[in-house]
Enzyme design. Structure first.
Site, PDB file in Angstrom:
ATOM      1  N   ASP A  19       0.838  -1.205   0.000  1.00  0.00           N
ATOM      2  CA  ASP A  19       0.000   0.000   0.000  1.00  0.00           C
ATOM      3  C   ASP A  19       0.873   1.256   0.000  1.00  0.00           C
ATOM      4  O   ASP A  19       2.007   1.243   0.470  1.00  0.00           O
ATOM      5  CB  ASP A  19      -0.906  -0.027   1.243  1.00  0.00           C
ATOM      6  CG  ASP A  19      -2.099   0.906   1.094  1.00  0.00           C
ATOM      7  OD1 ASP A  19      -2.314   1.437  -0.012  1.00  0.00           O
ATOM      8  OD2 ASP A  19      -2.812   1.106   2.095  1.00  0.00           O
ATOM      9  N   HIS A  36       2.252   3.528  -9.128  1.00  0.00           N
ATOM     10  CA  HIS A  36       1.988   2.106  -9.372  1.00  0.00           C
ATOM     11  C   HIS A  36       3.130   1.456 -10.166  1.00  0.00           C
ATOM     12  O   HIS A  36       3.491   0.312  -9.897  1.00  0.00           O
ATOM     13  CB  HIS A  36       0.662   1.942 -10.110  1.00  0.00           C
ATOM     14  CG  HIS A  36      -0.525   2.368  -9.294  1.00  0.00           C
ATOM     15  ND1 HIS A  36      -0.686   1.985  -7.976  1.00  0.00           N
ATOM     16  CD2 HIS A  36      -1.598   3.148  -9.577  1.00  0.00           C
ATOM     17  CE1 HIS A  36      -1.810   2.510  -7.498  1.00  0.00           C
ATOM     18  NE2 HIS A  36      -2.377   3.234  -8.452  1.00  0.00           N
ATOM     19  N   LEU A 130      11.376 -19.591  -5.269  1.00  0.00           N
ATOM     20  CA  LEU A 130      10.315 -18.862  -4.566  1.00  0.00           C
ATOM     21  C   LEU A 130       8.936 -19.249  -5.117  1.00  0.00           C
ATOM     22  O   LEU A 130       8.738 -19.305  -6.331  1.00  0.00           O
ATOM     23  CB  LEU A 130      10.526 -17.349  -4.744  1.00  0.00           C
ATOM     24  CG  LEU A 130       9.535 -16.471  -3.979  1.00  0.00           C
ATOM     25  CD1 LEU A 130       9.835 -16.496  -2.482  1.00  0.00           C
ATOM     26  CD2 LEU A 130       9.548 -15.037  -4.493  1.00  0.00           C
TER      27      LEU A 130
HETATM   28  C1  IPE Z   1      -5.473  -2.706  -0.264  1.00  0.00           C
HETATM   29  O1  IPE Z   1      -5.102  -1.378  -0.418  1.00  0.00           O
HETATM   30  C2  IPE Z   1      -5.456  -3.403  -1.574  1.00  0.00           C
HETATM   31  C3  IPE Z   1      -4.142  -3.579  -2.203  1.00  0.00           C
HETATM   32  C4  IPE Z   1      -3.000  -3.241  -1.685  1.00  0.00           C
HETATM   33  C5  IPE Z   1      -4.171  -4.185  -3.503  1.00  0.00           C
HETATM   34  P1  IPE Z   1      -6.191  -0.218  -0.576  1.00  0.00           P
HETATM   35  O2  IPE Z   1      -5.433   1.053  -0.580  1.00  0.00           O
HETATM   36  O3  IPE Z   1      -7.073  -0.496  -1.716  1.00  0.00           O
HETATM   37  O4  IPE Z   1      -7.030  -0.422   0.766  1.00  0.00           O
HETATM   38  P2  IPE Z   1      -7.894   0.588   1.632  1.00  0.00           P
HETATM   39  O5  IPE Z   1      -8.975   1.125   0.755  1.00  0.00           O
HETATM   40  O6  IPE Z   1      -6.964   1.663   2.090  1.00  0.00           O
HETATM   41  O7  IPE Z   1      -8.397  -0.237   2.758  1.00  0.00           O
HETATM   42  C1  IPE Z   2      -1.538   0.355  -3.379  1.00  0.00           C
HETATM   43  O1  IPE Z   2      -1.351   1.722  -3.421  1.00  0.00           O
HETATM   44  C2  IPE Z   2      -1.766  -0.232  -4.752  1.00  0.00           C
HETATM   45  C3  IPE Z   2      -3.137  -0.689  -4.989  1.00  0.00           C
HETATM   46  C4  IPE Z   2      -4.092  -0.735  -4.100  1.00  0.00           C
HETATM   47  C5  IPE Z   2      -3.453  -1.111  -6.337  1.00  0.00           C
HETATM   48  P1  IPE Z   2      -2.564   2.752  -3.364  1.00  0.00           P
HETATM   49  O2  IPE Z   2      -2.996   3.081  -4.748  1.00  0.00           O
HETATM   50  O3  IPE Z   2      -3.639   2.237  -2.482  1.00  0.00           O
HETATM   51  O4  IPE Z   2      -1.863   4.008  -2.719  1.00  0.00           O
HETATM   52  P2  IPE Z   2      -2.469   5.006  -1.647  1.00  0.00           P
HETATM   53  O5  IPE Z   2      -3.015   4.186  -0.513  1.00  0.00           O
HETATM   54  O6  IPE Z   2      -3.544   5.775  -2.341  1.00  0.00           O
HETATM   55  O7  IPE Z   2      -1.320   5.856  -1.235  1.00  0.00           O
HETATM   56 MG    MG Z   3      -4.072   2.470  -0.519  1.00  0.00          MG
END
Ligand code: IPE
Ligand code: IPE
Ligand code: MG
Length: 241
Positions: A19, A36, A130
């Site tokens: 995240d 990303h 892995l």
């Molecule tokens: C969780 O992250 C999903 C992934 C890392 C793929 P999100 O950023 O989508 O989760 P929430 O909305 O903060 O819980």
């Molecule tokens: C995690 O990063 C990747 C996915 C959930 C696909 P985020 O896109 O959730 O990044 P933040 O949480 O907005 O910083």
């Molecule tokens: Mg996120």
């Protein structure tokens, strides 16, 4: 606390909620998609680092069943990136002797993506380095719903005796059927949530949360998480595990 032997201080299976890509990009005045891409590049390095540190199974949360609610632009950028990742991963799996599997409901993904996933899974199926799982259109609740539907069908049409349904049986019907439960869960970016990840499998997993954004989570950060794990005394029902 009793000192652990070397073998038990390294988690066999590490699961990561990757995240913070968006916030990583924002901090640099970059578009979220760049966060990303940086996150995807980091996956590759972490796979090698994990293996070199003695981890056998690694599962990463790449796209949740809830992530479809993001803007159309962001969803298409993520899907494009994930497809490129799946295609490029064939070469990485060969180079690193890595087996790659996808967990989640892939039936909702484009046909191209499904083909790329099947090719990769098939190509890497005998590699014994892995064991790498990518959670894609994955939700813990959705996984349980799909498993329950399959079991209900077997009771209805294939003579399955409901008395045979126990915890091991349910585990065997999940996307992770032949993968041990995670020993350690890592979530980056400071959020303290599970966000629908591996709800069944995380029942007794140790948890590690860090403020570091996913693209910055490097080998040193992984070592910190493993060190934290090594200092935990694992328990199961109040007894030492
Ligand atoms: C969780 O992250 C999903 C992934 C890392 C793929 P999100 O950023 O989508 O989760 P929430 O909305 O903060 O819980
Ligand atoms: C995690 O990063 C990747 C996915 C959930 C696909 P985020 O896109 O959730 O990044 P933040 O949480 O907005 O910083
Ligand atoms: Mg996120």
């Amino acid at each position: 606390m009793a000192k652990k032997d070397e073998k038990n201080s390294i988690p066999q299976h590490v699961a990561i909620i990757m995240d913070g890509n968006g916030r990583w990009a924002k901090k640099r005045f970059l578009p979220r998609a760049m966060g990303h891409s940086a996150g995807a590049r980091n996956v590759e390095t972490i796979c090698e680092d994990a293996w070199n540190l003695g981890i056998k199974y690694l599962t990463v949360y790449a796209f949740s069943t809830e992530n479809w609610t993001r803007s159309d632009d962001e969803v298409s950028a993520l899907m494009k990136l994930l497809k490129q990742y799946m295609e490029g991963c064939i070469e990485k799996s060969r180079k690193n002797n890595m087996r790659v599997r996808v967990i989640g409901d892939i039936s909702r993904l484009s046909k191209d993506m499904q083909d790329a996933i099947r090719r990769l899974e098939d190509f890497s199926k005998d590699f014994d380095g892995l064991q790498f799982q990518v959670a894609l259109n994955y939700g813990g609740r959705d996984e349980i719903v799909r498993a329950v539907k399959g079991i209900a069908r077997d009771v209805e049409s294939n003579g399955l005796d409901p008395e045979k349904i126990d915890e091991a049986f349910i585990s065997s019907r999940l996307d992770t059927s032949d993968i041990p439960d995670p020993d350690l869960l890592i979530r980056t970016s400071g959020e303290l949530r599970i966000s629908n990840f591996m709800l069944w499998q995380l029942a007794y997993t140790e948890m590690y949360f860090t403020d570091v954004y996913w693209p910055d989570f490097d080998k040193e950060e992984l070592k910190k998480a493993i060190e934290y794990y090594g200092g935990r005394e694992r328990r199961y029902g109040g007894r030492k595990a």
